[in-house]
Design an enzyme around this catalytic site. Structure first.
Site, PDB file in Angstrom:
ATOM      1  CG  ASP A 139      -2.281   0.628   0.946  1.00  0.00           C
ATOM      2  OD1 ASP A 139      -2.283   1.847   0.700  1.00  0.00           O
ATOM      3  OD2 ASP A 139      -3.318  -0.051   0.989  1.00  0.00           O
ATOM      4  CG  HIS A 215      -5.258   3.892   0.615  1.00  0.00           C
ATOM      5  ND1 HIS A 215      -4.844   2.586   0.463  1.00  0.00           N
ATOM      6  CD2 HIS A 215      -6.475   3.967   0.021  1.00  0.00           C
ATOM      7  CE1 HIS A 215      -5.769   1.909  -0.195  1.00  0.00           C
ATOM      8  NE2 HIS A 215      -6.778   2.720  -0.479  1.00  0.00           N
ATOM      9  CB  SER A 545      -9.151   0.704  -0.500  1.00  0.00           C
ATOM     10  OG  SER A 545      -8.392   0.808  -1.667  1.00  0.00           O
TER      11      SER A 545
END
Length: 759
Positions: A139, A215, A545
């Protein structure tokens, strides 16, 4: 970071080469199969020699090479021309050559909604056993100081782990602990394509595993975040934050920068992660549609090698909304769609006539008093069409007309940047926004001014008020968090949908999980998407996600309970125990109008972690089964040999893809009657009998033989046959049903999807 900036740097980087050589180089991955080598220097030398065969010299080869893959599989990436790539593809040691594409990130209460407390209550040892499971997360990195990554109570790092804690900008060895046991970062691939990261203006980044995007921190903490009490986003969703497997360990692989992830960097991260000894690999990222072929895609290739080593790869299906857009669809990848939970973030509107309209938003800002209302279309700037102004596009609104008012805007298309509309209104002097969004049942957004989104029912009331009131006014209330809302779950409107564009007989996505308005840890320097761009330690965001790490965590829990289970067995356990019913005891829906979702929306259904620990029957498949599947999809013996390192011959009559032993059952071209076969393995202990029941697809007669399965002991396998006899064409559409095996304790359900071409 906008794609336009990245594109401009790419053009600048390559323009000089094009003038000299007449052909623009691109970043290609040269994949050479399962031939890992402990001596990386010899691999690099060999790669340079192969590359020199097309570049003309060893020096040019060294200059062109970017990544070298040698830990878990062999290959390299390089900046070469399409002509050179074509020549390399003919080399006898090369499986495939494909362009390194750009992947994108698929951007607390959810665990309560899934009933995870029951898992730990019924299995007190689960927290201890999960501490030996290592989850690799590819990620945007991690913010290690987050309280979600404290290692209180964790024992020593598992001895099997062979990873590293790589230092860099603002990241030292001290940033790793017994929770974050490894951290690496990769940027060579992206920089080969766009130039140095430092050239990206107006962007904070760290050349290290540290996360400046938020994220990666969010996904990692959703998987294995430690238990942290009294967490919220500006008072919203207040409660205890935790990962699904809070005792599991994390190994971080930062391959994404500014929301983009180069295939070549992701491939390098997977190469390391497999070598490091992770048990689960979680990727909340993927390519834009259309999905590349299996062996022309870094994630698919890397996931195949992970599968061979017993590592389950969980990946998000994407946020592309439309049919045939699901990505990461190889059958050896666990493909995850997104759905809602029973929680709403209500930011209601109080009209001047005392009526209250339901709105949805992440809006912590208190609006003092009432303000005038105006349609964006009524505030069009000189020379601009009212239609453009109704969408509140840049430069379409007259500041003198919107100053001090709440502006009513409309979403033009699903992909609209909703936050940007509020920014435009604020810049023009507006004080609030009511956004008409007919999909306003899912995602809560954060805005720079008090704003809320309304659906069709509220729109009609608002329009009636605006017609009858000469000086309409309204107040937008701060958000209230409501729990226990119905119906839930629903398929998220943004979640990418099947059928599988490469192998439509394999139903994708596989499973759905919570992916809407999920609270988890955040990077405090990532302020672009927060209210008034304020720094926060926990944030609420949505996307596949967010659903992917939920499935990764549940997979980790199952792995901790059943260490010997294969990736396919874990996938099967989760898929066959899933539910297709919501909390009103109705079938899961897709939109506010009550349209039913299908397996192309949710796969086998919504994850049920409690039932998945004891599935009863499992549809297992091995690496050899995957090779047979690849044969049926046109793989050559030479490709298979390079892929596995061994001479592998395809059967004279390869197994049809609809007979691949998958937990779901799909036939994309049903021409008349057809028999499909599956084999189940008994994972119980005592003798038992399972009985078949069928939810029949429209226009098709279904018969299961045998209809009763008798098992005496664990590990027994039984093959059964499903006969499909169509009596009505489906006119180019799939029709759906299901097969369920039930022994009175466990129900083992498989969705059926058929495209009937002829009877």
């Amino acid at each position: 970071m906008g794609s336009a900036k990245i594109l401009s740097f790419t053009l600048l980087l390559f323009v000089g080469y094009t003038l000299v050589h007449g052909s623009t180089p691109k970043h290609y991955i040269v994949y050479m199969g399962d031939r890992s080598h402990p001596n990386s220097e010899s691999v690099v030398r060999a790669n340079h020699e192969i590359l020199a065969s097309v570049t003309g010299s060893l020096n040019d080869a060294k200059a062109a090479a970017i990544h070298h893959y040698s830990r878990s599989f062999q290959g390299f990436s390089a900046m070469i021309t399409p002509e050179q790539a074509k020549k390399l593809a003919d080399h006898n040691s090369v499986v495939s050559v494909f362009e390194s594409k750009m992947n994108k990130l698929h951007t607390t209460h959810s665990w309560d909604f899934l009933g995870l407390d029951t898992v730990y209550k019924n299995n007190p040892s689960a927290l201890d056993s999960a501490s030996n499971v290592i989850v690799g997360v590819i990620d945007s990195g991690v913010w290690p100081e987050s309280e979600s990554f404290n290692d209180y109570g964790l024992g020593p790092v598992p001895e099997k782990f062979k990873g590293e804690c790589v230092t860099g900008d603002n990241f030292t060895l001290a940033n790793c602990n017994k929770k974050i046991i490894g951290a690496r970062f990769y940027s060579k691939g992206l920089e080969a394509e766009i130039g140095p990261l430092e050239n990206i203006v107006d962007s904070i980044f760290f050349r290290s595993p540290r996360d400046s995007d938020g994220h990666g921190t969010h996904t990692a903490s959703t998987i294995a975040g430690s238990i942290v009490s009294n967490v919220s986003l500006f008072g919203m969703a207040k409660g205890t934050a935790r990962g699904g497997a809070p005792s599991a360990r994390l190994s971080i692989y930062k391959a994404c920068w500014f929301g983009f992830c180069s295939d070549a960097d992701v491939f390098a991260a997977m190469d390391d992660a497999i070598h490091d000894g992770v048990d689960i690999l979680s990727l909340s990222l993927g390519p834009d549609p259309p999905q590349p072929l299996y062996f022309e895609n870094a994630i698919s290739v890397g996931a195949f090698h992970a599968f061979q080593k017993g590592i389950l790869v969980s990946a998000s299906a994407g946020n592309s909304v439309f049919p045939r857009t699901a990505c990461n669809v190889a059958p050896w990848i666990f493909t995850v769609a997104a759905s809602t939970v029973d929680r709403e973030f209500r930011s209601d509107i109080y009209l001047g006539n005392s009526k209250v309209l339901k709105g949805l938003s992440l809006n912590p800002i208190k609006m003092e008093g009432s303000y005038g209302l105006i349609y964006g279309s009524a505030a069009a700037a000189a020379g601009d069409a009212a239609l453009n102004a109704s969408f509140c596009k840049e430069h379409t609104l007259d500041p003198t007309l919107i100053k001090g008012k709440i502006v009513i805007c409309t979403v033009e298309k699903f992909t609209d940047n909703r936050r940007e509309k509020a920014i435009i209104i604020k810049q023009g002097g507006g004080v609030g926004m009511i956004l008409i969004d007919h999909n306003a049942r899912d995602v809560g957004f954060q805005f720079v001014i008090p704003s809320t989104m309304i659906g069709q029912d509220a729109v009609e009331e608002l329009q009636a008020y605006m017609k009858t009131e000469k000086n309409p006014t309204a107040t937008i209330f701060p958000t209230l968090t409501l729990v226990g809302t119905k119906p839930a779950p629903e398929s998220a409107a943004f979640s990418s949908v099947g059928p599988n564009i490469i192998t439509p007989d394999i139903i994708k996505p596989d499973i759905t999980g919570p992916g809407v308005n999920i609270l988890a840890a955040w990077s405090p320097v990532a302020t672009e998407a927060t209210v008034e761009q304020k720094s926060v330690n926990y944030n609420i965001i949505s996307g596949t996600s967010m659903s992917c790490p939920h499935i990764s965590a549940i997979s980790a829990i199952i792995k901790s309970h059943h260490p010997s289970w294969s990736p396919a067995a874990i996938m099967s356990a989760i898929m066959t125990s899933a539910t297709v019913m919501d909390n009103t005891h109705s079938l899961i829906g897709r939109d506010p109008n009550g349209t039913q979702a299908t397996p192309f929306d949710y796969g086998s259904g919504h994850v049920n972690p409690v039932a998945s620990l004891n599935p009863g029957l499992v549809y297992d498949f091995s690496s050899q089964d995957v090779l047979n599947f690849l044969c049926s999809n046109g793989a050559s013996p030479a490709q298979l040999k390079n892929l596995t390192g061994e001479l592998t011959q395809c059967q004279k009559s390869p197994t049809a893809s609809y007979n691949f032993n998958y937990p779901s059952i799909g036939v994309s071209n049903l021409n008349g009657s057809l028999s499909v076969y599956r084999t189940v393995t008994y994972y119980g202990q005592e003798p038992t009998e399972y009985f078949a029941s069928v939810e029949r697809p429209s226009g098709v007669i279904v018969r299961v033989t045998p209809a009763k399965l008798k098992f005496w002991k664990a590990g027994e396998k039984i093959t059964f046959r499903i006969d499909f006899t169509p009596f009505k064409n489906s006119n180019g559409n799939f029709v759906f049903g299901a097969l369920t095996w039930n022994n009175g304790k466990q129900r083992v359900r498989s969705p059926i999807g058929l495209n009937v071409l002829s009877t």
